[in-house]
Design an enzyme around this catalytic site. Sequence first.
Site, mmCIF file in Angstrom:
data_model
loop_
_atom_site.group_PDB
_atom_site.id
_atom_site.type_symbol
_atom_site.label_atom_id
_atom_site.label_comp_id
_atom_site.label_asym_id
_atom_site.label_seq_id
_atom_site.Cartn_x
_atom_site.Cartn_y
_atom_site.Cartn_z
ATOM 1 N N SER A 453 3.925 -4.883 -11.322
ATOM 2 C CA SER A 453 2.565 -4.504 -10.935
ATOM 3 C C SER A 453 1.838 -5.748 -10.438
ATOM 4 O O SER A 453 1.799 -6.766 -11.127
ATOM 5 C CB SER A 453 1.821 -3.913 -12.135
ATOM 6 O OG SER A 453 2.486 -2.779 -12.636
ATOM 7 N N CYS A 647 -1.347 1.462 -18.336
ATOM 8 C CA CYS A 647 -0.216 0.684 -17.830
ATOM 9 C C CYS A 647 0.516 0.037 -18.999
ATOM 10 O O CYS A 647 -0.116 -0.558 -19.879
ATOM 11 C CB CYS A 647 -0.683 -0.396 -16.849
ATOM 12 S SG CYS A 647 0.686 -1.349 -16.134
ATOM 13 N N ASP A 692 0.879 3.784 -14.800
ATOM 14 C CA ASP A 692 1.869 2.868 -14.215
ATOM 15 C C ASP A 692 2.665 2.361 -15.415
ATOM 16 O O ASP A 692 2.321 1.362 -16.029
ATOM 17 C CB ASP A 692 1.159 1.728 -13.489
ATOM 18 C CG ASP A 692 2.132 0.763 -12.816
ATOM 19 O OD1 ASP A 692 3.358 1.009 -12.885
ATOM 20 O OD2 ASP A 692 1.674 -0.242 -12.236
ATOM 21 N N TRP A 694 6.530 2.089 -17.833
ATOM 22 C CA TRP A 694 7.966 1.856 -17.800
ATOM 23 C C TRP A 694 8.523 2.008 -19.209
ATOM 24 O O TRP A 694 7.783 1.998 -20.186
ATOM 25 C CB TRP A 694 8.273 0.459 -17.250
ATOM 26 C CG TRP A 694 7.611 -0.641 -18.024
ATOM 27 C CD1 TRP A 694 8.061 -1.259 -19.152
ATOM 28 C CD2 TRP A 694 6.341 -1.254 -17.733
ATOM 29 N NE1 TRP A 694 7.169 -2.213 -19.579
ATOM 30 C CE2 TRP A 694 6.104 -2.229 -18.729
ATOM 31 C CE3 TRP A 694 5.387 -1.072 -16.727
ATOM 32 C CZ2 TRP A 694 4.962 -3.019 -18.733
ATOM 33 C CZ3 TRP A 694 4.256 -1.860 -16.747
ATOM 34 C CH2 TRP A 694 4.053 -2.822 -17.736
#
Length: 695
Positions: A453, A647, A692, A694
């Site tokens: 990012s 995020c 965003d 992961w």
Amino acid sequence: MAQLDTLDLIVLIALLVGTAAYFTKGTYWGIPKDPYAASFANANGAKAGKTRNILEKMEESGKNAVVFYGSQTGTAEDYASRIAKEGSSRFGLKTMVADLEDYDYENLDAFPQDKLAVFVLATYGEGEPTDNAVDFYEFIMGDDISFSGGGAAEDRPLANLKYIAFGLGNNTYEHYQALVRRVDAALTKLGAERISAAGEGDDGAGTMEEDFLAWKEPMWTELAAKMNLEEREAVYEPTFGVTEREDLSADTNDVYVGEPNKNHLEGKSRGPYNSHNPYIAPIVESREVFTVKDRNCLHMEIDVSGSNLTYQTGDHIAVWPTNAGKEVDRFLNILGLADRRHMVISVKGLDSTARVPFPTPTTYDAAIRYHMEICGPVSRQFVSALAAFAPDAASKDEMARLGEDKDYFKEKVSNQYLNIAQVLERVSEAKWANIPFSIMIESIQKLQPRYYSISSSSLVQKSKISITAVVEEIRVPGSKPNVVKGVTTNYLLALKQKQHGDVDPDPHGLTYAITGPRNKYDGCHVPVHVRHSNFKLPSDPSKPIIMVGPGSGVAPFRGFVQERAAQAEAGEKVGKTILFYGCRKPSEDFLYRDEWEMYKKALGESFELFTAFSRETDTKVYVQQRLSEQAALVDELLQKKANFYVCGDASNMAREVSIVLGQIIASRRGVSPEKGEEIVKSMRSSNQYQEDVWS
């Protein structure tokens, strides 16, 4: 009219030709080509003017099965290759692997009844298609879809199409397996016949490989019965021919020693820069942002001026890594290739549809160092395939056991996070010199760019991109302890050490060829490209925003707050800007602590920072707890249509934040918990809630 003489005619013709050339540029000539694809085509001996008609391609190459893939990180492509390989070796299918973006799909209604299509589809982001599957997805899901035969959707135009589907996803994401499920439903609605149940591999549960293996066996059984296929003993049949070139050396100008394409080889790197063609960007600043010795977090500034690379706040930057020298040496040594590491090899597809995954001629060392994911996870299927090439009977038996016994494999390989060279070392210290290099090229994924990012604002620094990256390390205890190092973050750490004066940087005992092929990355350069994201600030800066980003998950929010501070300083009205940030201790890993104070001065009361420290006291505090404590403020802003951003870690933090937000809405608005969850889902659908994340 006066008669034109010869000179007048020549001038007039030249003007007409020039005018035509000008207005047809970009349509009939001067069309930008992908230099990377060209190098692959040259390596494969492919002809110019490649067809986009998949039926024509299958016919001319004698194929009766095509395995399409939609892949973002290379995993779906790997599974597609494995399905194609097994279909050929076990059942005699004439298979080919196809990138979804390479073909058009209007003629799927003419797909022959005696042929097979396989779709291996990864779900990316929030239920989105991967970059190479966008056009196919939009076509097959279109409301006004039409095919070459003229049939409409209600006419079931794909009645001749027999297909198989396997999806890759992560159950920690809201839209788990969305792509394969939607495409499967669309194909069925259009009349296509699916053979066997659609498979689903779950990366979130860590069972992707076992899910695939469990799915494929019944799939092959049903397919064999449906298409009258006879199973035969599977033997290794190489997809690629590897030839050692005594007539060339690594110093020869047309030998690739890590360059990604021909333009880079010739020193004429030019755009457009993308996932096939990186820009070799200078690192203009690098610094450590943790204040402890045993952990590292890097802040880097990448200069993209003059490259035509552009980004928007919230986008991602891709870093093209290089494998660590220690792992390259390990790989070469166990295969008995150490003495021939700089031997030039040519790699050629033995089938017209086979696509060599890197440009050639190259060297063993360059292929392994720059193009092969040699530190990636190992599959049981791969280990089983290598058993035939074991140096002795005992090693062969051990490899066979690892390939067949999933619990034993998990204990000895998966739980230890071993890469393939480590597996071979532990099975036998003897050289595995009988393993064909071709099977390594076929079975090991292509080394993929890693995405980060962007932690800067494009409004504030248009041509300079910031990266915030925690250097990764996993310590595996046991009788044979293993320490797994992040491939790209340790590479970046080496570059940072070099920039700060270390002549021979070796982060955590690893060394890297940081000057790149033929020293083309010297002076602290790194190959990058930009990937655009939907993770964006509202177009109206007066709209309030709520951000949740613990650890390095704060990266894009540094860019968000940086941008809003600049807008406020320029006299624009900026809405409430709330950030929930968490780390272990403020004295160790409080990222950008001084900068938040600076932004606070620019934004005034519009900016509020709420912190959560998990190791500061005996009681661990996390961002979701701080979020709950500020329930009144959060709901007030949501009622004013604030955008909500998350995020970071998908499996724990992001999921819990989503749950807490539903609870806040239910409690503050006096509705049921189910209604609170429904409102959060509605926020996601309308893009008011953005992630965003992961795993």
